[in-house]
Scaffold this motif. Structure first.
Motif, PDB file in Angstrom:
ATOM      1  N   VAL A  44      60.247  42.591  18.042  1.00 49.96           N
ATOM      2  CA  VAL A  44      60.970  41.335  18.240  1.00 49.96           C
ATOM      3  C   VAL A  44      59.949  40.276  18.660  1.00 49.96           C
ATOM      4  O   VAL A  44      59.519  40.243  19.807  1.00 49.96           O
ATOM      5  CB  VAL A  44      62.062  41.488  19.335  1.00 49.96           C
ATOM      6  CG1 VAL A  44      62.806  40.188  19.534  1.00 49.96           C
ATOM      7  CG2 VAL A  44      63.003  42.630  19.012  1.00 49.96           C
ATOM      8  N   ALA A  45      59.573  39.430  17.708  1.00 50.92           N
ATOM      9  CA  ALA A  45      58.489  38.468  17.956  1.00 50.92           C
ATOM     10  C   ALA A  45      58.753  37.552  19.144  1.00 50.92           C
ATOM     11  O   ALA A  45      57.827  37.107  19.807  1.00 50.92           O
ATOM     12  CB  ALA A  45      58.239  37.638  16.699  1.00 50.92           C
ATOM     13  N   ALA A  46      60.011  37.267  19.426  1.00 51.86           N
ATOM     14  CA  ALA A  46      60.347  36.342  20.517  1.00 51.86           C
ATOM     15  C   ALA A  46      60.299  37.006  21.898  1.00 51.86           C
ATOM     16  O   ALA A  46      60.471  36.328  22.905  1.00 51.86           O
ATOM     17  CB  ALA A  46      61.730  35.745  20.288  1.00 51.86           C
ATOM     18  N   ASP A  47      60.043  38.313  21.964  1.00 51.23           N
ATOM     19  CA  ASP A  47      60.021  39.006  23.248  1.00 51.23           C
ATOM     20  C   ASP A  47      58.746  38.645  24.009  1.00 51.23           C
ATOM     21  O   ASP A  47      57.633  38.938  23.568  1.00 51.23           O
ATOM     22  CB  ASP A  47      60.096  40.518  23.043  1.00 51.23           C
ATOM     23  CG  ASP A  47      60.172  41.276  24.356  1.00 51.23           C
ATOM     24  OD1 ASP A  47      60.582  40.682  25.372  1.00 51.23           O
ATOM     25  OD2 ASP A  47      59.816  42.464  24.367  1.00 51.23           O
ATOM     26  N   HIS A  48      58.921  37.982  25.131  1.00 51.04           N
ATOM     27  CA  HIS A  48      57.787  37.603  25.961  1.00 51.04           C
ATOM     28  C   HIS A  48      58.176  37.637  27.429  1.00 51.04           C
ATOM     29  O   HIS A  48      59.356  37.628  27.766  1.00 51.04           O
ATOM     30  CB  HIS A  48      57.250  36.216  25.582  1.00 51.04           C
ATOM     31  CG  HIS A  48      58.210  35.103  25.894  1.00 51.04           C
ATOM     32  ND1 HIS A  48      59.270  34.803  25.098  1.00 51.04           N
ATOM     33  CD2 HIS A  48      58.261  34.245  26.932  1.00 51.04           C
ATOM     34  CE1 HIS A  48      59.947  33.797  25.622  1.00 51.04           C
ATOM     35  NE2 HIS A  48      59.343  33.436  26.742  1.00 51.04           N
ATOM     36  N   LEU A  49      57.189  37.694  28.284  1.00 47.89           N
ATOM     37  CA  LEU A  49      57.388  37.688  29.729  1.00 47.89           C
ATOM     38  C   LEU A  49      56.701  36.460  30.304  1.00 47.89           C
ATOM     39  O   LEU A  49      55.612  36.083  29.871  1.00 47.89           O
ATOM     40  CB  LEU A  49      56.799  38.943  30.360  1.00 47.89           C
ATOM     41  CG  LEU A  49      57.367  40.281  29.891  1.00 47.89           C
ATOM     42  CD1 LEU A  49      56.569  41.429  30.492  1.00 47.89           C
ATOM     43  CD2 LEU A  49      58.829  40.396  30.252  1.00 47.89           C
ATOM     44  N   HIS A  50      57.336  35.871  31.286  1.00 48.87           N
ATOM     45  CA  HIS A  50      56.809  34.690  31.974  1.00 48.87           C
ATOM     46  C   HIS A  50      56.743  35.062  33.447  1.00 48.87           C
ATOM     47  O   HIS A  50      57.768  35.405  34.040  1.00 48.87           O
ATOM     48  CB  HIS A  50      57.771  33.517  31.737  1.00 48.87           C
ATOM     49  CG  HIS A  50      57.303  32.214  32.289  1.00 48.87           C
ATOM     50  ND1 HIS A  50      57.648  31.795  33.540  1.00 48.87           N
ATOM     51  CD2 HIS A  50      56.519  31.254  31.761  1.00 48.87           C
ATOM     52  CE1 HIS A  50      57.110  30.617  33.760  1.00 48.87           C
ATOM     53  NE2 HIS A  50      56.421  30.266  32.695  1.00 48.87           N
ATOM     54  N   GLU A  51      55.549  35.043  34.038  1.00 49.84           N
ATOM     55  CA  GLU A  51      55.425  35.459  35.436  1.00 49.84           C
ATOM     56  C   GLU A  51      54.318  34.694  36.148  1.00 49.84           C
ATOM     57  O   GLU A  51      53.440  34.113  35.514  1.00 49.84           O
ATOM     58  CB  GLU A  51      55.175  36.965  35.525  1.00 49.84           C
ATOM     59  CG  GLU A  51      53.920  37.440  34.835  1.00 49.84           C
ATOM     60  CD  GLU A  51      53.817  38.956  34.754  1.00 49.84           C
ATOM     61  OE1 GLU A  51      54.816  39.657  34.973  1.00 49.84           O
ATOM     62  OE2 GLU A  51      52.720  39.445  34.462  1.00 49.84           O
ATOM     63  N   THR A  52      54.389  34.711  37.466  1.00 54.67           N
ATOM     64  CA  THR A  52      53.340  34.136  38.297  1.00 54.67           C
ATOM     65  C   THR A  52      52.586  35.287  38.935  1.00 54.67           C
ATOM     66  O   THR A  52      53.200  36.211  39.478  1.00 54.67           O
ATOM     67  CB  THR A  52      53.940  33.225  39.390  1.00 54.67           C
ATOM     68  OG1 THR A  52      54.662  32.175  38.751  1.00 54.67           O
ATOM     69  CG2 THR A  52      52.856  32.628  40.259  1.00 54.67           C
ATOM     70  N   ILE A  53      51.263  35.254  38.832  1.00 51.64           N
ATOM     71  CA  ILE A  53      50.432  36.321  39.384  1.00 51.64           C
ATOM     72  C   ILE A  53      49.388  35.724  40.318  1.00 51.64           C
ATOM     73  O   ILE A  53      49.137  34.522  40.295  1.00 51.64           O
ATOM     74  CB  ILE A  53      49.722  37.123  38.270  1.00 51.64           C
ATOM     75  CG1 ILE A  53      48.720  36.241  37.509  1.00 51.64           C
ATOM     76  CG2 ILE A  53      50.707  37.764  37.319  1.00 51.64           C
ATOM     77  CD1 ILE A  53      47.774  37.007  36.588  1.00 51.64           C
ATOM     78  N   THR A  54      48.796  36.582  41.126  1.00 53.49           N
ATOM     79  CA  THR A  54      47.609  36.226  41.890  1.00 53.49           C
ATOM     80  C   THR A  54      46.435  36.858  41.170  1.00 53.49           C
ATOM     81  O   THR A  54      46.430  38.063  40.918  1.00 53.49           O
ATOM     82  CB  THR A  54      47.699  36.750  43.337  1.00 53.49           C
ATOM     83  OG1 THR A  54      48.849  36.178  43.962  1.00 53.49           O
ATOM     84  CG2 THR A  54      46.450  36.398  44.122  1.00 53.49           C
ATOM     85  N   LEU A  55      45.455  36.045  40.809  1.00 59.44           N
ATOM     86  CA  LEU A  55      44.310  36.568  40.069  1.00 59.44           C
ATOM     87  C   LEU A  55      43.480  37.481  40.958  1.00 59.44           C
ATOM     88  O   LEU A  55      43.270  37.185  42.140  1.00 59.44           O
ATOM     89  CB  LEU A  55      43.457  35.415  39.561  1.00 59.44           C
ATOM     90  CG  LEU A  55      44.165  34.531  38.535  1.00 59.44           C
ATOM     91  CD1 LEU A  55      43.398  33.242  38.315  1.00 59.44           C
ATOM     92  CD2 LEU A  55      44.340  35.271  37.233  1.00 59.44           C
ATOM     93  N   PRO A  56      42.994  38.597  40.406  1.00 57.64           N
ATOM     94  CA  PRO A  56      42.163  39.516  41.192  1.00 57.64           C
ATOM     95  C   PRO A  56      40.910  38.816  41.720  1.00 57.64           C
ATOM     96  O   PRO A  56      40.387  37.892  41.079  1.00 57.64           O
ATOM     97  CB  PRO A  56      41.786  40.605  40.182  1.00 57.64           C
ATOM     98  CG  PRO A  56      42.756  40.488  39.061  1.00 57.64           C
ATOM     99  CD  PRO A  56      43.185  39.054  39.033  1.00 57.64           C
ATOM    100  N   ALA A  57      40.432  39.271  42.857  1.00 59.92           N
ATOM    101  CA  ALA A  57      39.251  38.666  43.481  1.00 59.92           C
ATOM    102  C   ALA A  57      38.039  38.699  42.557  1.00 59.92           C
ATOM    103  O   ALA A  57      37.219  37.782  42.573  1.00 59.92           O
ATOM    104  CB  ALA A  57      38.934  39.376  44.788  1.00 59.92           C
ATOM    105  N   ASP A  58      37.929  39.747  41.722  1.00 66.62           N
ATOM    106  CA  ASP A  58      36.775  39.845  40.817  1.00 66.62           C
ATOM    107  C   ASP A  58      36.936  38.994  39.555  1.00 66.62           C
ATOM    108  O   ASP A  58      36.027  38.916  38.727  1.00 66.62           O
ATOM    109  CB  ASP A  58      36.493  41.296  40.446  1.00 66.62           C
ATOM    110  CG  ASP A  58      37.607  41.954  39.631  1.00 66.62           C
ATOM    111  OD1 ASP A  58      38.623  41.294  39.309  1.00 66.62           O
ATOM    112  OD2 ASP A  58      37.455  43.154  39.322  1.00 66.62           O
TER     113      ASP A  58
END
Length: 76
Positions: A44-58
């Motif tokens: 399903v091409a329209a299947d996507h996730l939208h999220e807020t993350i904290t970028l890893p320290a590295d």
């Protein structure tokens, strides 16, 4: 640019797992909005996730790209 970075990727028809090395941007520990392929994106091409993350320290971000998929990251 400045405090705002945009990173994007698009894929061909072969799924791929990769690690984006963003360490040179010095953005580890910052928040980012991510839009990525969802679990059914291969069918399903329209299947996507939208999220807020904290970028890893590295600064290394693991990304899975579905066939014909993509990824967008925006720091803030």
């Amino acid at each position: 640019s400045g405090n705002n970075w945009y990173v994007g990727a698009i894929n061909n028809w072969n799924p791929v797992d990769l690690v984006l090395d963003l360490s040179k941007l010095n953005i580890g520990g910052r928040k980012a909005v991510v839009v990525k392929d969802g679990p059914s994106a291969e069918k399903v091409a329209a299947d996507h996730l939208h999220e807020t993350i904290t970028l890893p320290a590295d600064g290394k971000v693991k990304v899975h790209l579905a066939p014909g998929g993509g990824f967008v990251l925006h720091t803030f």
